[in-house]
Scaffold this motif. Structure first.
Motif, PDB file in Angstrom:
ATOM      1  N   SER A   7       0.862  -1.177   0.000  1.00  0.00           N
ATOM      2  CA  SER A   7       0.000   0.000   0.000  1.00  0.00           C
ATOM      3  C   SER A   7       0.901   1.229   0.000  1.00  0.00           C
ATOM      4  O   SER A   7       2.120   1.114   0.109  1.00  0.00           O
ATOM      5  N   SER A   8       0.295   2.418  -0.123  1.00  0.00           N
ATOM      6  CA  SER A   8       1.123   3.616  -0.305  1.00  0.00           C
ATOM      7  C   SER A   8       0.839   4.754   0.664  1.00  0.00           C
ATOM      8  O   SER A   8       1.546   5.752   0.647  1.00  0.00           O
ATOM      9  N   SER A   9      -0.194   4.639   1.468  1.00  0.00           N
ATOM     10  CA  SER A   9      -0.579   5.736   2.352  1.00  0.00           C
ATOM     11  C   SER A   9      -0.006   5.553   3.751  1.00  0.00           C
ATOM     12  O   SER A   9       0.225   4.430   4.192  1.00  0.00           O
ATOM     13  N   LEU A  10       0.198   6.677   4.435  1.00  0.00           N
ATOM     14  CA  LEU A  10       0.587   6.663   5.847  1.00  0.00           C
ATOM     15  C   LEU A  10      -0.607   7.121   6.674  1.00  0.00           C
ATOM     16  O   LEU A  10      -1.210   8.158   6.388  1.00  0.00           O
ATOM     17  N   TRP A  11      -0.969   6.329   7.681  1.00  0.00           N
ATOM     18  CA  TRP A  11      -2.004   6.766   8.616  1.00  0.00           C
ATOM     19  C   TRP A  11      -1.654   6.287  10.019  1.00  0.00           C
ATOM     20  O   TRP A  11      -0.970   5.271  10.197  1.00  0.00           O
ATOM     21  N   VAL A  12      -2.120   7.036  11.005  1.00  0.00           N
ATOM     22  CA  VAL A  12      -1.959   6.672  12.410  1.00  0.00           C
ATOM     23  C   VAL A  12      -3.273   6.981  13.123  1.00  0.00           C
ATOM     24  O   VAL A  12      -4.085   7.771  12.648  1.00  0.00           O
ATOM     25  N   PRO A  13      -3.524   6.378  14.277  1.00  0.00           N
ATOM     26  CA  PRO A  13      -4.735   6.695  15.041  1.00  0.00           C
ATOM     27  C   PRO A  13      -4.699   8.147  15.531  1.00  0.00           C
ATOM     28  O   PRO A  13      -3.628   8.746  15.659  1.00  0.00           O
ATOM     29  N   SER A  14      -5.865   8.684  15.803  1.00  0.00           N
ATOM     30  CA  SER A  14      -5.941  10.054  16.299  1.00  0.00           C
ATOM     31  C   SER A  14      -6.925  10.132  17.459  1.00  0.00           C
ATOM     32  O   SER A  14      -7.703   9.209  17.716  1.00  0.00           O
ATOM     33  N   THR A  15      -6.898  11.242  18.148  1.00  0.00           N
ATOM     34  CA  THR A  15      -7.834  11.444  19.257  1.00  0.00           C
ATOM     35  C   THR A  15      -9.261  11.639  18.753  1.00  0.00           C
ATOM     36  O   THR A  15     -10.203  11.635  19.548  1.00  0.00           O
ATOM     37  N   TYR A  16      -9.427  11.819  17.433  1.00  0.00           N
ATOM     38  CA  TYR A  16     -10.776  11.867  16.874  1.00  0.00           C
ATOM     39  C   TYR A  16     -11.441  10.490  16.948  1.00  0.00           C
ATOM     40  O   TYR A  16     -12.652  10.383  16.864  1.00  0.00           O
ATOM     41  N   CYS A  17     -10.637   9.445  17.043  1.00  0.00           N
ATOM     42  CA  CYS A  17     -11.153   8.077  17.000  1.00  0.00           C
ATOM     43  C   CYS A  17     -11.595   7.638  18.395  1.00  0.00           C
ATOM     44  O   CYS A  17     -10.808   7.678  19.348  1.00  0.00           O
ATOM     45  N   GLN A  18     -12.844   7.196  18.507  1.00  0.00           N
ATOM     46  CA  GLN A  18     -13.382   6.720  19.780  1.00  0.00           C
ATOM     47  C   GLN A  18     -13.642   5.223  19.766  1.00  0.00           C
ATOM     48  O   GLN A  18     -14.287   4.686  20.665  1.00  0.00           O
ATOM     49  N   ALA A  19     -13.143   4.530  18.734  1.00  0.00           N
ATOM     50  CA  ALA A  19     -13.334   3.090  18.653  1.00  0.00           C
ATOM     51  C   ALA A  19     -12.406   2.375  19.634  1.00  0.00           C
ATOM     52  O   ALA A  19     -11.328   2.871  19.959  1.00  0.00           O
ATOM     53  N   PRO A  20     -12.807   1.195  20.140  1.00  0.00           N
ATOM     54  CA  PRO A  20     -11.948   0.445  21.064  1.00  0.00           C
ATOM     55  C   PRO A  20     -10.557   0.186  20.515  1.00  0.00           C
ATOM     56  O   PRO A  20      -9.588   0.161  21.270  1.00  0.00           O
ATOM     57  N   ALA A  21     -10.439   0.009  19.184  1.00  0.00           N
ATOM     58  CA  ALA A  21      -9.128  -0.260  18.594  1.00  0.00           C
ATOM     59  C   ALA A  21      -8.158   0.895  18.787  1.00  0.00           C
ATOM     60  O   ALA A  21      -6.935   0.705  18.739  1.00  0.00           O
ATOM     61  N   CYS A  22      -8.690   2.105  19.015  1.00  0.00           N
ATOM     62  CA  CYS A  22      -7.823   3.268  19.210  1.00  0.00           C
ATOM     63  C   CYS A  22      -7.457   3.477  20.673  1.00  0.00           C
ATOM     64  O   CYS A  22      -6.486   4.183  20.970  1.00  0.00           O
ATOM     65  N   PHE A  23      -8.212   2.871  21.589  1.00  0.00           N
ATOM     66  CA  PHE A  23      -7.985   3.126  23.011  1.00  0.00           C
ATOM     67  C   PHE A  23      -6.639   2.602  23.480  1.00  0.00           C
ATOM     68  O   PHE A  23      -6.006   3.198  24.353  1.00  0.00           O
TER      69      PHE A  23
END
Length: 377
Positions: free
Chosen positions: A94-110
Motif C-alpha cells: 500500500s502507499s498511504s501513511l495513517w496513524v490513530p488520532s484522538t478523533y477516534c473513539q473506537a476500542p481499537a484506538c484506546f
C-alpha cells in the motif's frame, strides 16, 4: 504470465544508509487466538488476500487487515512539532501513511498511541476524508493540513501528508501491536493523491540512493525482527548475487512469475495462478487438512514435504518446507493460501509475504523500477 506482488545493481554499504530496526511481537493471529476470538472472526469474514489489490476511485482503498494477521514487523516513527511517536507496519503493498488520532473513539484506538492535534504547533486542521475498507469494517481517515514534519531515525521529511484515523474496526486492529501503517508502494496507490513517504524522502534528498531493502530474521525477537534499510543495500545480510526482475506495473512492487514448481515438478501455475482448485494439488502433496485456523500439517512430517520453487525472471528461488510451514508451539500450519481475484490486467496474482521474505533479502529499486532477491545470510 502470472504476476507477483511483493508486498537493482548491487551497491556497497555506505555511511549514508539509514537502518530501521524492526520489532517482532506476537502476530495478530496469535493474540486473537489467545483471546478466543480468532475462530469466530475468520468465520465472519470472507477473506481474500487479493482484495486489497482492487484499485478503486473515490479515494476508497481496499486493504484487508487479515493480510496482517501474521505480519508483525514494525518500527518507530514520529510526526508533528513537537514529535509524537508511533509504531507503524512498513507495508510494500500500500502507499498511504495513517496513524490513530484522538478523533477516534473506537476500542481499537484506546490501546494505541493517538495523534493529538492540539499538541502539534504545526497542525491546523484535518482535510479531505478517505476510507480504507476491511473485511470486518471500514477505517475512516482524514488528511492532515498542512503536511507535518515526519522523522524516521535520522531521516527528516519536513512536510509529509498522512491520515488521521477517525474510525477503526475493533477486530483485528485492537489486537495489533503496531499503531498505524506506512505504505511503501507506488504513488498511484496513495489515498486522496497524497504524497507518499518515499516521495517525500526523495524530493527532500533524504536518501543516499533511491533504494530501500528488507531483511527479516529467521529467529526474530521483539527487540530485533530484522531491518529496513533506507537508501541502499547491506551486503552483510545476504550471500551470492542479487537477481533482478523488472516491475511490470507501477502500482505495487509487481514482477512476473515464470514458473512454480513442487519438488522437481513444474506446475504451469506461473500462467494460471493458484485458485482454490489448483491449490488442492499442493495441499495433497503436503498432507494438509483444513481447520478453523488454516491448513494444518503434521509437524513430524515437515522434513518429508517437498521444496517449492518460484522462478522469477529466469532465476530459481526455492523455499524449503521449514520456511513455508509455521510452527506455533507444536501446532503446524501452512504459510500459503489461495488467491481468487486477478490483477488489473486480468492476469493471475500471487502475493509474496514474510514467509518468502525471511528467506530472501529483498531490494526495491525506485530509480530503475525493479526488485532484487538474494538468499538471506
Amino acid at each position: 504470465m502470472k504476476w507477483l506482488v511483493l508486498a537493482l545493481v548491487c551497491l556497497q554499504l555506505s555511511e549514508g544508509l539509514v537502518r530501521i530496526k524492526l520489532k517482532k511481537a506476537k502476530s495478530i493471529r496469535e493474540k486473537m487466538r489467545e483471546a478466543g476470538v480468532l475462530e469466530d472472526y475468520l468465520k465472519k469474514i470472507k477473506y481474500d488476500p487479493v482484495k486489497k489489490y482492487r484499485f478503486s476511485e473515490d479515494y476508497v482503498v481496499y486493504e484487508p487487515i487479515t493480510n496482517h494477521l501474521d505480519s508483525s514487523y514494525f518500527g518507530e516513527i514520529s510526526i508533528g512539532t513537537p514529535p509524537q511517536n508511533f509504531l507503524v507496519l512498513f507495508d510494500t503493498g500500500s502507499s498511504s501513511l495513517w496513524v490513530p488520532s484522538t478523533y477516534c473513539q473506537a476500542p481499537a484506538c484506546f490501546n494505541h498511541a493517538k495523534f493529538e492535534p492540539s499538541e502539534s504547533s504545526t497542525f491546523i486542521c484535518d482535510g479531505q476524508s478517505y476510507t480504507i475498507s476491511y473485511g470486518s469494517g471500514a477505517l475512516a481517515c482524514s488528511l492532515t493540513w498542512p503536511p507535518l514534519p515526519l522523522q524516521i531515525d535520522s531521516i527528516a521529511v519536513t512536510h509529509q501528508e498522512f491520515g488521521l484515523s477517525k474510525k477503526e474496526p475493533t477486530q483485528p486492529f485492537y489486537y495489533a501491536e503496531f499503531d498505524g501503517i506506512l505504505g511503501m508502494a507506488y504513488p498511484s496507490l496513495a489515498a486522496g493523491g497524497m504524497t507518499t513517504v518515499l516521495q517525500g524522502m526523495l524530493q527532500q534528498n533524504q536518501l543516499t540512493q533511491p533504494i530501500f531493502s528488507f531483511y527479516f530474521s529467521r529467529q526474530p525477537t521483539y527487540n530485533y525482527g530484522g531491518e529496513l534499510i533506507l537508501g541502499g543495500i547491506d551486503t552483510l545480510f545476504f550471500h551470492g548475487d542479487i537477481s533482478w526482475a523488472p516491475v511490470t506495473q507501477e502500482l505495487y512492487w509487481q514482477v512476473a512469475l515464470n514458473e512454480f514448481a513442487i519438488g522437481q515438478s513444474a506446475t504451469g501455475w506461473g500462467s494460471q495462478g493458484v485458485p482454490a482448485p489448483l491449490m488442492n494439488s499442493f495441499l495433497q502433496a503436503v498432507g494438509a487438512q483444513l481447520t478453523s485456523y488454516g491448513y494444518a500439517v503434521d509437524c513430524n512430517k515437515v522434513q518429508d514435504m517437498p521444496t517449492i520453487t518460484f522462478v522469477i525472471n529466469g532465476t530459481q528461488l526455492p523455499l524449503d518446507p521449514s520456511a513455508y510451514v509455521l510452527n506455533n508451539n507444536g501446532y503446524c500450519t501452512l504459510g500459503i493460501e489461495a488467491t481468487y481475484l486477478p490483477s488489473q490486467n486480468n492476469q493471475p496474482l500471487w502475493i509474496l509475504g514474510d514467509v518468502f521474505l525471511k528467506e530472501y533479502y529483498t531490494v526495491f529499486d525506485m530509480a530503475n523500477n525493479r526488485v532484487g532477491f538474494a538468499p538471506s545470510a
